[in-house]
Design a protein around this motif. Structure first.
Motif, PDB file in Angstrom:
ATOM      1  N   UNK A 198      89.632 -67.541 -18.204  1.00 40.28           N
ATOM      2  CA  UNK A 198      88.446 -66.793 -18.619  1.00 40.28           C
ATOM      3  C   UNK A 198      87.565 -66.448 -17.413  1.00 40.28           C
ATOM      4  N   UNK A 199      87.326 -67.416 -16.537  1.00 39.81           N
ATOM      5  CA  UNK A 199      86.475 -67.167 -15.380  1.00 39.81           C
ATOM      6  C   UNK A 199      87.212 -66.392 -14.284  1.00 39.81           C
ATOM      7  N   UNK A 200      88.534 -66.476 -14.274  1.00 36.21           N
ATOM      8  CA  UNK A 200      89.315 -65.622 -13.377  1.00 36.21           C
ATOM      9  C   UNK A 200      89.100 -64.159 -13.746  1.00 36.21           C
ATOM     10  N   UNK A 201      89.121 -63.864 -15.036  1.00 36.88           N
ATOM     11  CA  UNK A 201      88.887 -62.489 -15.495  1.00 36.88           C
ATOM     12  C   UNK A 201      87.432 -62.078 -15.285  1.00 36.88           C
ATOM     13  N   UNK A 202      86.495 -62.987 -15.520  1.00 41.13           N
ATOM     14  CA  UNK A 202      85.083 -62.662 -15.310  1.00 41.13           C
ATOM     15  C   UNK A 202      84.820 -62.358 -13.836  1.00 41.13           C
ATOM     16  N   UNK A 203      85.431 -63.123 -12.936  1.00 39.26           N
ATOM     17  CA  UNK A 203      85.280 -62.868 -11.508  1.00 39.26           C
ATOM     18  C   UNK A 203      85.833 -61.511 -11.116  1.00 39.26           C
ATOM     19  N   UNK A 204      86.998 -61.164 -11.648  1.00 39.40           N
ATOM     20  CA  UNK A 204      87.588 -59.856 -11.369  1.00 39.40           C
ATOM     21  C   UNK A 204      86.755 -58.728 -11.973  1.00 39.40           C
ATOM     22  N   UNK A 205      86.186 -58.989 -13.154  1.00 34.68           N
ATOM     23  CA  UNK A 205      85.335 -57.989 -13.801  1.00 34.68           C
ATOM     24  C   UNK A 205      84.079 -57.745 -12.962  1.00 34.68           C
ATOM     25  N   UNK A 206      83.515 -58.810 -12.403  1.00 31.29           N
ATOM     26  CA  UNK A 206      82.328 -58.670 -11.544  1.00 31.29           C
ATOM     27  C   UNK A 206      82.653 -57.882 -10.279  1.00 31.29           C
ATOM     28  N   UNK A 207      83.845 -58.123  -9.708  1.00 31.95           N
ATOM     29  CA  UNK A 207      84.277 -57.356  -8.533  1.00 31.95           C
ATOM     30  C   UNK A 207      84.415 -55.871  -8.891  1.00 31.95           C
ATOM     31  N   UNK A 208      84.983 -55.605 -10.057  1.00 34.05           N
ATOM     32  CA  UNK A 208      85.122 -54.227 -10.528  1.00 34.05           C
ATOM     33  C   UNK A 208      83.764 -53.567 -10.685  1.00 34.05           C
ATOM     34  N   UNK A 209      82.783 -54.297 -11.216  1.00 30.42           N
ATOM     35  CA  UNK A 209      81.448 -53.735 -11.422  1.00 30.42           C
ATOM     36  C   UNK A 209      80.808 -53.340 -10.092  1.00 30.42           C
ATOM     37  N   UNK A 210      81.028 -54.158  -9.052  1.00 28.23           N
ATOM     38  CA  UNK A 210      80.504 -53.822  -7.729  1.00 28.23           C
ATOM     39  C   UNK A 210      81.146 -52.531  -7.220  1.00 28.23           C
ATOM     40  N   UNK A 211      82.467 -52.432  -7.351  1.00 30.29           N
ATOM     41  CA  UNK A 211      83.179 -51.221  -6.912  1.00 30.29           C
ATOM     42  C   UNK A 211      82.734 -50.005  -7.720  1.00 30.29           C
ATOM     43  N   UNK A 212      82.592 -50.194  -9.019  1.00 32.18           N
ATOM     44  CA  UNK A 212      82.251 -49.116  -9.949  1.00 32.18           C
ATOM     45  C   UNK A 212      80.905 -48.491  -9.602  1.00 32.18           C
ATOM     46  N   UNK A 213      79.903 -49.349  -9.381  1.00 38.64           N
ATOM     47  CA  UNK A 213      78.565 -48.835  -9.063  1.00 38.64           C
ATOM     48  C   UNK A 213      78.498 -48.277  -7.646  1.00 38.64           C
ATOM     49  N   UNK A 214      79.319 -48.814  -6.731  1.00 39.64           N
ATOM     50  CA  UNK A 214      79.307 -48.336  -5.347  1.00 39.64           C
ATOM     51  C   UNK A 214      79.876 -46.934  -5.211  1.00 39.64           C
ATOM     52  N   UNK A 215      80.566 -46.458  -6.242  1.00 39.12           N
ATOM     53  CA  UNK A 215      81.091 -45.085  -6.234  1.00 39.12           C
ATOM     54  C   UNK A 215      79.959 -44.072  -6.431  1.00 39.12           C
ATOM     55  N   UNK A 216      78.930 -44.450  -7.196  1.00 42.47           N
ATOM     56  CA  UNK A 216      77.894 -43.478  -7.583  1.00 42.47           C
ATOM     57  C   UNK A 216      76.498 -43.770  -7.015  1.00 42.47           C
TER      58      UNK A 216
END
Length: 307
Positions: free
Chosen positions: A59-77
């Motif tokens: 569960x926390x492995x996925x949450x950590x990856x999701x948080x990394x994705x959120x950083x990448x996602x917002x850094x695009x815009x």
């Protein structure tokens, strides 16, 4: 089409919030604070998910990856938005716009699949607890995350190529805060119904299918929880799912409304507001949702604070 004047566009103008010149300074500070909070909050979630021994679970492995994705996602815009607000130079090259769009679409597709994977993880944990460690082993978790990143790439490359292959007429002004499909379609010449259908098809594949998988997972989860004899057990099971459901509602709700509406009823101002929800609001609240509502994360943060 014979009498249509095509325009060779080498750059676009992102209108953004130029119609609110007196608020641009305030908006710059606001979005800068939000972006820094996204970086710090999600970065902290990644750090404790990687380092705290009690959080070494799927569960926390996925949450950590999701948080990394959120950083990448917002850094695009957001960096481009901040630059436009600060410098008042709103031009973006044709290539940079295409790169921003394809990056944004790939990140969005990844988020859809990763949210579905997280729902499946909760389904296995609650509905098949005796087999949880066998089914959700480390190799499976890594493959699920890799699959989430890769699955949307072919379709999104095709979608971006199709959008930027359209003949453009007249103005090069995009009435939006970043390069997105709806404002780009408004600049296209002639009938864009085929392209609109392509957008709907992509949304069905990359958003609705993961969303239906999430609904299926939670229908099974709720059915299992309601059969639990202990009220404490039911409460604990619901609490582990509630954070994920909040994020799902915020992201899918705003994204589906944005891309599934017919072009005829699209409003530039409404699109800007909706895009802020799934590009800024969800990533900003993600750390708060997963930390303030999670005793394990709070305990890990308390151990970290004295250091």
């Amino acid at each position: 089409m014979g009498g249509t004047n095509f325009t060779i566009i080498v750059e676009f103008i992102l209108v953004g919030f130029s119609d609110l010149p007196r608020l641009e300074g305030f908006l710059f500070v606001l979005f800068l604070i939000i972006y820094m909070s996204i970086l710090i909050g999600n970065g902290l979630i990644i750090f404790i998910a990687k380092t705290d021994p009690t959080l070494q679970t799927p569960m926390y492995f996925f949450i950590g990856n999701f948080s990394f994705l959120e950083i990448c996602y917002t850094s695009v815009t957001i960096p481009r938005l901040l630059t436009n607000l600060w410098s008042h130079r709103r031009n973006i090259s044709f290539l940079a716009c295409a790169i921003q769009l394809i990056s944004f679409l790939i990140m969005g597709a990844t988020e859809c699949f990763l949210l579905a994977v997280m729902a499946y993880d909760r389904y296995v944990a609650i509905c098949r607890p005796l087999y949880y460690t066998v089914i959700m082993n480390h190799n499976t978790c890594v493959k699920l995350v890799d699959g989430s990143w890769i699955s949307g790439i072919p379709l999104q490359i095709g979608q971006t190529y199709q959008i930027f292959s359209l003949p453009l007429c007249g103005s090069n002004k995009l009435n939006h805060i970043f390069c997105d499909i709806p404002p780009l379609l408004k600049l296209a010449c002639g009938d864009t119904s085929v392209n609109e259908f392509s957008v709907y098809a992509d949304v069905l594949v990359l958003a609705m299918i993961p969303f239906l998988l999430i609904l299926w997972s939670y229908s099974r989860i709720i059915n299992t929880i309601l059969k639990m004899p202990s009220a404490t057990g039911r409460s604990k099971a619901f609490s582990t799912c509630s954070s994920h459901l909040i994020v799902v509602g915020l992201f899918f709700g705003s994204a589906i409304i944005t891309y599934m509406r017919p072009k005829s009823i699209h409003s530039a101002e409404a699109d800007k507001v909706l895009s802020l929800f799934y590009t800024i609001v969800t990533p900003m609240f993600n750390p708060m949702i997963y930390s303030l509502r999670n005793k394990d994360v709070i305990a890990a943060l308390k151990k970290l604070l004295p250091k």
